[in-house]
Structures are given as C-alpha cells and as structure tokens.
Design an enzyme around this catalytic site. Structure first.
Site, PDB file in Angstrom:
ATOM      1  N   LYS A 135       0.875  -1.184  -0.115  1.00 30.85           N
ATOM      2  CA  LYS A 135      -0.116   0.099   0.108  1.00 30.85           C
ATOM      3  C   LYS A 135       0.889   1.289  -0.056  1.00 30.85           C
ATOM      4  O   LYS A 135       1.495   1.747   0.865  1.00 30.85           O
ATOM      5  CB  LYS A 135      -0.972   0.065   1.244  1.00 30.85           C
ATOM      6  CG  LYS A 135      -1.429   1.357   1.653  1.00 30.85           C
ATOM      7  CD  LYS A 135      -2.310   2.065   0.467  1.00 30.85           C
ATOM      8  CE  LYS A 135      -3.059   3.435   1.161  1.00 30.85           C
ATOM      9  NZ  LYS A 135      -1.998   4.510   1.081  1.00 30.85           N
TER      10      LYS A 135
ATOM     11  N   GLU B 298       8.987   1.518  11.555  1.00 25.93           N
ATOM     12  CA  GLU B 298      10.139   2.512  11.363  1.00 25.93           C
ATOM     13  C   GLU B 298       9.435   3.950  11.356  1.00 25.93           C
ATOM     14  O   GLU B 298       8.742   4.277  10.345  1.00 25.93           O
ATOM     15  CB  GLU B 298      10.913   2.404  10.028  1.00 25.93           C
ATOM     16  CG  GLU B 298      11.625   0.908   9.902  1.00 25.93           C
ATOM     17  CD  GLU B 298      12.202   0.688   8.575  1.00 25.93           C
ATOM     18  OE1 GLU B 298      12.541   1.673   8.187  1.00 25.93           O
ATOM     19  OE2 GLU B 298      12.580  -0.608   8.229  1.00 25.93           O
TER      20      GLU B 298
ATOM     21  N   CYS C  46      13.387  10.723   7.715  1.00 24.28           N
ATOM     22  CA  CYS C  46      13.232  10.647   9.105  1.00 24.28           C
ATOM     23  C   CYS C  46      14.287  10.799  10.170  1.00 24.28           C
ATOM     24  O   CYS C  46      14.073  11.156  11.332  1.00 24.28           O
ATOM     25  CB  CYS C  46      12.697   8.959   9.457  1.00 24.28           C
ATOM     26  SG  CYS C  46      13.734   8.024   8.661  1.00 24.28           S
TER      27      CYS C  46
ATOM     28  N   GLU D 222       8.313  16.547  15.622  1.00 24.02           N
ATOM     29  CA  GLU D 222       8.621  16.275  14.407  1.00 24.02           C
ATOM     30  C   GLU D 222       7.990  17.304  13.320  1.00 24.02           C
ATOM     31  O   GLU D 222       6.974  16.983  13.100  1.00 24.02           O
ATOM     32  CB  GLU D 222       8.752  14.625  13.851  1.00 24.02           C
ATOM     33  CG  GLU D 222       9.265  14.530  12.598  1.00 24.02           C
ATOM     34  CD  GLU D 222       9.168  13.139  12.109  1.00 24.02           C
ATOM     35  OE1 GLU D 222      10.175  12.523  11.605  1.00 24.02           O
ATOM     36  OE2 GLU D 222       8.097  12.518  12.212  1.00 24.02           O
TER      37      GLU D 222
END
Length: 498
Positions: A175, A250, A285, A391
């Site tokens: 996906k 992750e 990230c 973040e």
C-alpha cells in the site's frame, strides 16, 4: 492525463469502485496523473491473490539459490529502467533528480542484490539437549505480509521491503502513500519480464482511511512493515491488534546533532547542513533537526551553518543545479509553515531562512504554484519548545547551546524519539562514551546520515518498535521461528517426560 493502475495477481487494473485520486507535481502544484482510489474490495482481491500465490507457486519451495538468482534479475531490471523510474519519482514527490537517478535507484538495485544473497544464508541451529534427542530450529516465511510505504522515498522503500519479503519466501501486498504512488505503480511493470510468480507482489493505491485501514486490519495478513510517522504507526498498531499481527515499525525522529568545541567546525557545519537541508527538503526521518552546539563555539558555528544554507539553491527538482527541492505535498507544506509560525510565537529567534514559495519566486514563475521552504534555523535555549520536541519533517532546524558533556547528553535524550544522533568531536574517549549514552538506533561520529543495507536500521522509544531492518539478519523480520524435537532413541513410555 495519464492514469496508473493497481497491480493484482500479475494484472494491471483500476479500482473496483472506478474512482480515481489526483497526483500533484509538488514543483508546480499541478495535477499530472491519476491513481486508483482503492478500498477494502481491492485489498481483499490483493490478499486473496497473495494467498493463492503463496500456496500454489513454487516460490517458497525452490532452492534458495534459485530464488536469489530471480531476485538478482529484478535488480538488473531496476538498473536498466533507473532513468525512467527516477524521472517519475521526482515528478511525483519532488525529490531532486540528481538524488533519485544517481543515488537512490542505483542503491536500490544493489540492496536487492544484497538481500537476494541473504536468501542463501537462511539457516537454523541444532541444540545438543540430550543423547536421544535431535533438536533444531527452522526459519519459515510468514506467508502473506504487507508493506505500507511513505511518500518521501517510495521507490527505495518499495524495492528494499519487497525484496526482503520475497527473499524470505513470502507473498506481499503493498500500500503506497496516496501522495506518491505513481512511481511504484509504474515499477510493477518490471515484473512482466521476470520469473517471479504472479500474485507474489500486489500493489493497491488508495487513501490511508480506505486502503490503508483495510490492509492494517485484514485478518489474512500476518505481518505489516510500516515506514512513516509515529502517529500513523499508532493507528496501524491499534488497527492490527485484532489478529495480533507481527509489526515492524520504522517511525519518526527528532534527532540531535551534537557539536563540541574541539570538532572540525567547517566539516561539522557541512555535515549538519547535509543532515537537515537535504535535497528532499528535510523530509527524511533521520534528519538532525536539533543542533546542539557547545557554548564556546555557538555563535561561530551558527554563522558557518548560515553560509552552508546560502549555497543551497532551492528550486525545480528536475534541474541539476537545484540543491533542495519542494515539499512533497500540500498538507506537509501547510504543516511546515505552521511550525514556522509556532517557532516565532514560542519566542525562538529566527537565525536565517523562514521564507516560503511566495517569497522565493516571482509571480510569473512556473514554480510559484509549488511547495517550497528555504533552509531555516531557529535558535533557543529551551529544549521544551514544540519546535524542539515535535517532528516537523522539513528543512527547519533548531540550535541549542550546551556547556558540558553531561548537559549535551541530557538535552539530546530529552525527546520522545530515539531514531538517530550525530556527534562531532576529536576526543576519542568522549566519542565512545556518548555513543553508549545516546538513546538512538543509529549514532554517527564525525559524519551524518551514513546508511548502508549491510547495517541494521531501526529506532528506540517512539521512533519504532525495535525491529531493525537491514543487516545480515534482515530476512528474519519476514520469517517465523519453529522448534523441532525428534526422538532418535527408544520410544518414551506414554506420558513420560524425557
């Protein structure tokens, strides 16, 4: 307007609903393609195809050396089509062409070859429990797994995750993000010339609320590998608890980049700039978004970092001269702009940057409709600010001063995340002390963002669940361990435990 199709059971097909989603070129803000608006029905088809392929094909039963050869042929196809695929990736998510074409795609092909080699290294153990027992372990494929892919680097994640799943003997449902599906849908065309059975790899595009939710909760998917934000990881975890899936997460980061006064400051400034003001505009990230600088060199280092930022040309990702491309989609652009405002409201000082599209390009520029943020640095002494704890996922960093080594470690670890950390010092003893003291899945000393498929990669705390991808044991994330006990002595009396 080109339309790209889902890939199920070796066939390209639209969504069952007949609905489509627009794909926007982030460099210009223009719709350039459409993808299927897949939902539960399409995911059901894909899972059924994967189940059938896993049951009926010879993939998990062929010698692992043969499986490896077939995957290496896939790597050759990736290399042969790298130019075409990188152009699509750049247009779909804005990552500069010089990175997609000359770094990511060649690297992806090499990583597939590495994972193919690991297929030949799958091995269990034997245990000498007692003379009449032959006890050993087997690593076996999960069966049908799923990969949910982020929008910031679709093709590298697709090739790496799918190669690991196939090398371990699984079938997989993919996906991709609704914000960047086109390159992956196009990459499925490579399977037409490969000896990989239809149905082993299936791709369903759609929104997270429709297709993503269906994948996360599907009872016949045994494992999910997800790369993306921590909040989305939480939602997937909640959805996947119904049938206790194996989850590999992750997730996000707020990584510290620590500069001591004894460091090579010029090199450190270049490393920090490369670790946050990346070609894909800090949408990675592991970016070192918190820059911790020893007080004695704080002002000097901020000045050096400003010079690095000045040399980065922000612009068209297809232009080889571009140092930093656009933000990948409107929602992320709005989020980053909101944090620019939050930083000002919290009282942080803007050292440099802060401009967005309207300030960067004239009204008649074709890029005026795109999503651009220039390299930006705030300065503050308060690590509790939202811009220090949350973040941002963009080219926005925060510089904080520290005096002692202990203070640097305390500030570095004072965040919910634990993905990565950088350290610049010429003191070898300090380097060894801090690599142990920093709570992060990866620590770099006198460099930053040095990644390789031969090393594990994963996060601590809210940056992941500890299931590290990569390295010599990468395939084990896609396998289950079985113990076997064979009695090779006289049969034991009924009910007797031996």
């Amino acid at each position: 307007m080109e339309r790209f199709l889902n890939y199920v059971s070796g066939e390209h097909r639209p969504a069952r609903s007949g609905q489509w989603l627009d794909s926007v070129d982030p460099a210009t803000g223009e719709v350039w393609a459409q993808i299927p608006a897949g939902d539960t029905a399409d995911v059901d088809d894909a899972v059924a195809a994967a189940q059938e392929a896993f049951r009926s094909s010879d993939w998990r039963r062929v010698p692992t050396a043969v499986r490896a050869v077939r995957l290496r042929a896939w790597a050759d196809a990736i290399e042969a089509n790298a130019e075409h695929l990188s152009e699509i990736e750049t247009r779909d998510n804005g990552r500069p062409l010089k990175e997609t074409r000359f770094a990511q795609l060649p690297g992806a092909a090499m990583q597939v070859r590495y994972l193919a080699g690991l297929a030949e290294e799958i091995e269990g153990t034997t245990t000498d429990i007692r003379p009449e027992a032959f006890a050993y372990t087997l690593w076996e494929p999960v069966g049908v797994g799923a990969v949910i892919i982020p929008w910031n680097g679709p093709l590298p994640v697709f090739f790496a995750k799918v190669a690991a799943a196939l090398a371990a003997g699984n079938a997989v449902v993919v996906k991709p993000s609704e914000h960047a599906s086109v390159s992956i849908l196009e990459a499925t065309r490579l399977f037409a010339g490969l000896d990989i059975p239809p149905g082993l790899v299936n791709v369903v595009a759609g929104t997270g609320a429709a297709a993503g939710d269906a994948v996360a909760g599907h009872p016949d998917i045994g494992k999910i590998s997800f790369t993306g934000s921590t909040e989305t990881g939480r939602r997937i975890t909640r959805r996947a608890t119904g049938n206790i899936k194996n989850l590999q997460l992750e997730l996000g980061g707020k990584s510290p980049h620590i500069i001591f006064a004894d460091a090579d400051l010029e090199a450190a400034a270049a490393g920090v700039a490369g670790g946050i003001f990346t070609p894909n505009a800090g949408q990675t990230c592991v970016v070192g978004s918190r820059v911790l600088v020893q007080s004695a060199v704080y002002d000097e280092f901020v000045g050096l970092l400003a010079k690095q930022a000045e040399n980065l040309a922000v612009g068209d990702p297809a232009d080889p001269a571009t140092g930093m491309g656009p933000i990948a989609n409107p929602a992320q652009y709005d989020k980053i702009r909101s944090y620019l405002q939050i930083g000002r409201e919290e009282g942080a000082e803007l050292a440099f940057g802060g401009r967005t599209t309207e300030d960067l390009f004239p009204a008649d520029s074709r890029l005026r409709g795109g999503y651009y943020v220039e390299p930006t640095l705030f300065t503050t002494g308060d690590n509790r600010l939202r811009i220090c704890q949350e973040e941002i996922f963009g080219p926005v960093a925060v510089a904080l001063p520290f005096d002692t080594e202990e203070q640097a470690v305390r500030i570095a670890n004072d965040t919910p995340y634990g993905l990565a950390a950088g350290l610049w010092t010429e003191n070898l003893r300090r380097a060894h002390r801090l690599t142990r003291a920093l709570r992060a899945g990866s620590v770099w000393v006198n460099t930053y963002k040095a990644l390789h498929w031969a090393l594990p990669f994963g996060g601590h705390k809210h940056s992941g669940n500890g299931g590290a991808a990569g390295g010599a044991t990468a395939l084990r994330e896609w396998m289950e361990l079985k113990s076997v006990w064979m009695n090779v002595g006289d049969p034991a009396p009924r009910g007797e435990e031996r």
